[in-house]
Design a protein around this motif. Sequence first.
Motif, mmCIF file in Angstrom:
data_model
loop_
_atom_site.group_PDB
_atom_site.id
_atom_site.type_symbol
_atom_site.label_atom_id
_atom_site.label_comp_id
_atom_site.label_asym_id
_atom_site.label_seq_id
_atom_site.Cartn_x
_atom_site.Cartn_y
_atom_site.Cartn_z
ATOM 1 N N ALA B 326 50.264 38.528 44.152
ATOM 2 C CA ALA B 326 48.622 38.758 44.324
ATOM 3 C C ALA B 326 48.785 40.319 44.078
ATOM 4 O O ALA B 326 47.311 40.929 44.189
ATOM 5 C CB ALA B 326 48.455 38.784 45.651
ATOM 6 N N ASN B 327 49.559 40.914 44.584
ATOM 7 C CA ASN B 327 49.577 42.590 44.212
ATOM 8 C C ASN B 327 49.060 43.282 42.795
ATOM 9 O O ASN B 327 48.502 44.338 43.077
ATOM 10 C CB ASN B 327 50.814 43.806 44.554
ATOM 11 C CG ASN B 327 51.100 42.630 46.499
ATOM 12 O OD1 ASN B 327 50.154 41.736 46.659
ATOM 13 N ND2 ASN B 327 52.100 43.028 47.499
ATOM 14 N N GLY B 328 49.860 42.165 42.246
ATOM 15 C CA GLY B 328 49.748 42.612 40.786
ATOM 16 C C GLY B 328 48.458 42.822 40.116
ATOM 17 O O GLY B 328 47.315 43.626 39.493
ATOM 18 N N MET B 329 47.881 40.879 40.441
ATOM 19 C CA MET B 329 46.291 41.208 40.525
ATOM 20 C C MET B 329 45.755 42.077 41.042
ATOM 21 O O MET B 329 43.970 42.044 40.601
ATOM 22 C CB MET B 329 46.160 39.752 40.750
ATOM 23 C CG MET B 329 46.859 38.350 40.191
ATOM 24 S SD MET B 329 46.470 38.633 37.797
ATOM 25 C CE MET B 329 44.607 38.301 37.962
ATOM 26 N N PHE B 330 45.923 42.605 42.055
ATOM 27 C CA PHE B 330 45.020 42.935 42.840
ATOM 28 C C PHE B 330 45.145 44.463 41.874
ATOM 29 O O PHE B 330 43.431 45.207 42.321
ATOM 30 C CB PHE B 330 45.059 43.717 44.231
ATOM 31 C CG PHE B 330 44.159 43.998 45.385
ATOM 32 C CD1 PHE B 330 43.210 44.216 45.305
ATOM 33 C CD2 PHE B 330 45.323 44.791 46.407
ATOM 34 C CE1 PHE B 330 43.117 44.578 46.007
ATOM 35 C CE2 PHE B 330 44.360 45.660 47.045
ATOM 36 C CZ PHE B 330 43.112 45.509 47.604
ATOM 37 N N HIS B 331 45.925 45.275 41.474
ATOM 38 C CA HIS B 331 45.871 46.455 41.170
ATOM 39 C C HIS B 331 45.179 46.139 39.946
ATOM 40 O O HIS B 331 44.269 47.279 39.159
ATOM 41 C CB HIS B 331 47.618 46.393 40.819
ATOM 42 C CG HIS B 331 47.451 48.783 40.452
ATOM 43 N ND1 HIS B 331 47.348 48.854 40.974
ATOM 44 C CD2 HIS B 331 48.103 48.663 39.495
ATOM 45 C CE1 HIS B 331 47.231 50.331 40.833
ATOM 46 N NE2 HIS B 331 47.756 49.788 39.216
ATOM 47 N N LEU B 332 45.466 45.170 39.415
ATOM 48 C CA LEU B 332 44.562 44.647 37.667
ATOM 49 C C LEU B 332 43.147 45.285 38.297
ATOM 50 O O LEU B 332 42.517 45.196 37.559
ATOM 51 C CB LEU B 332 44.940 43.316 37.643
ATOM 52 C CG LEU B 332 44.435 42.889 35.967
ATOM 53 C CD1 LEU B 332 44.863 41.817 35.729
ATOM 54 C CD2 LEU B 332 43.309 42.504 36.241
ATOM 55 N N PHE B 392 44.755 53.352 46.517
ATOM 56 C CA PHE B 392 45.335 53.557 47.370
ATOM 57 C C PHE B 392 46.064 52.112 47.492
ATOM 58 O O PHE B 392 47.063 51.465 48.234
ATOM 59 C CB PHE B 392 44.867 54.021 48.373
ATOM 60 C CG PHE B 392 45.825 53.778 49.840
ATOM 61 C CD1 PHE B 392 46.664 55.155 50.386
ATOM 62 C CD2 PHE B 392 45.032 53.726 50.885
ATOM 63 C CE1 PHE B 392 47.475 54.567 51.257
ATOM 64 C CE2 PHE B 392 45.368 53.304 52.092
ATOM 65 C CZ PHE B 392 46.217 53.767 52.718
ATOM 66 N N PHE B 393 44.819 51.451 48.011
ATOM 67 C CA PHE B 393 46.076 49.687 48.812
ATOM 68 C C PHE B 393 46.517 48.881 47.896
ATOM 69 O O PHE B 393 47.130 48.535 48.064
ATOM 70 C CB PHE B 393 43.833 49.190 49.077
ATOM 71 C CG PHE B 393 43.158 49.621 49.914
ATOM 72 C CD1 PHE B 393 43.299 49.285 51.072
ATOM 73 C CD2 PHE B 393 42.172 50.648 49.453
ATOM 74 C CE1 PHE B 393 42.765 50.565 52.615
ATOM 75 C CE2 PHE B 393 41.586 50.992 50.610
ATOM 76 C CZ PHE B 393 41.363 51.003 51.979
ATOM 77 N N THR B 471 35.573 52.908 44.789
ATOM 78 C CA THR B 471 35.888 53.871 46.306
ATOM 79 C C THR B 471 35.861 52.335 47.075
ATOM 80 O O THR B 471 37.496 52.745 48.030
ATOM 81 C CB THR B 471 34.405 54.188 46.320
ATOM 82 O OG1 THR B 471 34.132 55.110 45.672
ATOM 83 C CG2 THR B 471 34.759 55.558 47.625
ATOM 84 N N ILE B 472 35.114 51.646 46.929
ATOM 85 C CA ILE B 472 34.808 50.498 47.862
ATOM 86 C C ILE B 472 36.147 49.383 47.747
ATOM 87 O O ILE B 472 36.434 48.672 48.521
ATOM 88 C CB ILE B 472 33.950 49.973 48.347
ATOM 89 C CG1 ILE B 472 32.939 49.476 47.808
ATOM 90 C CG2 ILE B 472 33.266 51.193 49.141
ATOM 91 C CD1 ILE B 472 31.441 48.534 47.697
ATOM 92 N N GLY B 473 36.251 49.339 46.503
ATOM 93 C CA GLY B 473 36.823 48.113 45.568
ATOM 94 C C GLY B 473 38.123 47.627 46.769
ATOM 95 O O GLY B 473 38.664 46.716 46.435
ATOM 96 N N GLY B 474 38.771 48.642 47.149
ATOM 97 C CA GLY B 474 39.821 48.119 47.718
ATOM 98 C C GLY B 474 40.267 47.322 48.860
ATOM 99 O O GLY B 474 41.235 47.309 49.589
ATOM 100 N N TRP B 475 38.994 47.331 49.307
ATOM 101 C CA TRP B 475 39.004 47.411 50.552
ATOM 102 C C TRP B 475 39.061 46.405 51.240
ATOM 103 O O TRP B 475 39.358 45.683 52.376
ATOM 104 C CB TRP B 475 38.214 47.967 51.798
ATOM 105 C CG TRP B 475 37.543 49.116 51.628
ATOM 106 C CD1 TRP B 475 37.949 50.633 50.593
ATOM 107 C CD2 TRP B 475 36.412 50.121 51.815
ATOM 108 N NE1 TRP B 475 37.807 51.736 51.134
ATOM 109 C CE2 TRP B 475 36.568 51.446 51.831
ATOM 110 C CE3 TRP B 475 34.966 49.369 52.257
ATOM 111 C CZ2 TRP B 475 35.679 52.697 51.686
ATOM 112 C CZ3 TRP B 475 34.149 50.784 53.076
ATOM 113 C CH2 TRP B 475 34.579 52.197 52.371
ATOM 114 N N ILE B 476 38.806 45.060 50.103
ATOM 115 C CA ILE B 476 39.497 43.362 51.254
ATOM 116 C C ILE B 476 40.578 43.426 51.117
ATOM 117 O O ILE B 476 40.733 42.601 51.918
ATOM 118 C CB ILE B 476 38.668 43.250 49.403
ATOM 119 C CG1 ILE B 476 39.295 43.485 48.396
ATOM 120 C CG2 ILE B 476 37.318 43.096 49.319
ATOM 121 C CD1 ILE B 476 39.897 42.230 46.915
#
Lengths: 102, 627
Positions: B326-332, B392-393, B471-476
Amino acid sequence: MLGPGSAWYLAVAAFLFGIGALGVLIRRNPLIVLLSLEIMLNGGNLALVAFSRHAHNGAGQIFALSVMAVAASEVCVGLGLVVAIHRRRLALDVDRLSELRG
Amino acid sequence: MTGGAWLCLAAPLVGAAAITALGTSIPRRAAAWISTLSTFVALAGALWAFFSLRSQPGHRGELTTAWTWLQSGNFKVGLELLVDPLSTMMMLIVSGVGALIVLYSVGYMDGDDQERRYFAYMSLFVFSMLMLVEGGNLLLLLVGWGLVGLSSYLLIGFWHERPSAVQAAKKAFVMNAFGDATMAFAFFILIAHTHSLSFATDFHLHLSTTATSLVALGLLGGAAAKSAQIPLHTWLPDAMEGPTPVSALIHAATMVTAGVYLIARTHPLFEQARTVELLAAGSGALTLLVAGLVALVQTDIKRVIAYSTMSQIGYMFLGAGVGAYANGMFHLMTHAFFKALLFMGAGLVIHALGGEQDIRLMRGVGRLMPYTKWCFLAGALALVGVPPFSGFFSKDSIVAATVNLGWYGWVFWACGVAGALLTGVYTFRLWFLVFPGEPSPFVREHHHRHHGLEGPWTMLLPVGLLAVLATIGGWIQWAPRWHYLTSWLEPAARTLAAAEPTSSQEYWTSAATVLAGLVGIAIAWWVYGREALPVPEAPFWRRTLEHKLWFDELYDALFYAPSAALSNWLRRDIEEQVVLPTGPDLGETALEAGGVVRRLQTGLLRTYVFFLASGAAVIAVVFLIVK
């Protein structure tokens, strides 16, 4: 069995075949060559019929009939060629019609 | 739910077919809008699939089969689409970012005399990528895999009158073909042992340990080639020969991340072959360091970003490899936002400077292009991972996932943090060289505006939207606090227990990576911004990095030179000496033999008859004697 034995018929057939073959070999006029060819074929036919009677099997006679049909067609083609050669005023001599020499 | 998936898949294909079929009977602009419309329809389809999957209890997903595609004995493959959390997420990224980039292309490619071909290829690419992520079995995944390779080849070589573009396209194709071949071998082993290419096979029941490792290695080969990981990475920097939106879409946001998707998708298999999975993580860690180092000395604006892409995909491989799918996909996902943004910002600069890509000439562009400057800054901060920007997230959670793995976990952790430092340096080297300060004479001379704007609105709008997303895409998801994405992906790819750090580990890893990133930015500021420190003179290291650690030279010496030498030898000593003279020789021999035999053809009918008759006589005599 009535009449002469099969050997006689075969002898006549061989005789006819020999006469025809000699004619094909010796004569130079294509008309005569065709005629000799017919004699050869009929020698063959006679042999077929003789064997057919000897073996009590009709197949040989049927063969003889087919050979006649083929011979008739062959004569048509051959005579047509002779007429065509004559029309082009070429000599009617098989030795001089030698353009296919290698 | 499946209707949305089919719509999503079909729309770009219809778009590509329509542009191809209509040809020159429509204006170039119309082709551009057909392509844009088709990708937006695909986005609508993806949203439809997403919302209907969300409303379904459990979010387990659904496999829909159109028909049996091929059948051989007990091996059967259907034309089937899989709609599950993982594929829906990829559909949204591909069609969403894809739609924005195709819209950007409308402005970027305006005036190119082969716009129609470009947009047909773009639609084909979006279709292929959706095929890859939606395919319900490995064979359909391979179909998409091959098609994205093809469209990438076509688009890298889009300006085919440039020899360098053609070279780059060929290089990309050959490297990817290598990966495709290893994947095909993996599939052969799978078919032989399990008679199936389904994702849902129970691999541990049918496969021996060796077979599992071989299959995983084959898949990893394909993933590394497609995602430009060491040792199959050399094609990606050269691929920047294609138009900039192509680099943004294919070589940053979507296609090059397909390897991460593949690992996440086939994770049950990789978990059976844990060594191979860790090998993927190791190759990611190595790539993120090497690419970060090489990015430090690049002078082409697109190549800097390309190396940064390699480095970030290294992070994704690291995450997927240690089991934090999930972290890999999140960074993707966040990477797709901010890297597409960086490429398109670079595209705006290149566009405004009339095609110039050398950052040494660009100082002070920001004064003339403030909008681009701020959007680019958002992307750069997201890339370095400064809170609250999206990187960052996602990046920190990947680094944190490595800490519980023993000594190699700590090696990965150190690589991740060092990579964050390098990211800060190379990103802000680029930033300080290009944007702030007084415009250089070159910029003053060559800069031109587009109807009073920094570019056509079709280019500015997607850049702005992506800046917001970056900017905000990582807030999820913030790993220590809320896990929306991880729980969404859980039915498809559950994170391994070993890759779940505690909250305190998350916190201090975050602190370390953010600090490293900020230190990197500070170094870049001291050296390139204030110019208080000179750029270190280390000729050997500089030359090594400029030659990209001599990978190209090594492959030339290892593969190209021997095969070229062998081919030359074969031509000189076999082809020219043996093969070429053989043909005429054969002909002459046949002629001579014919000359001997032709004397027999006298043309005299009676000789022929004589031979016939004597032959028959001889046979007759022989028969009589033998009887």
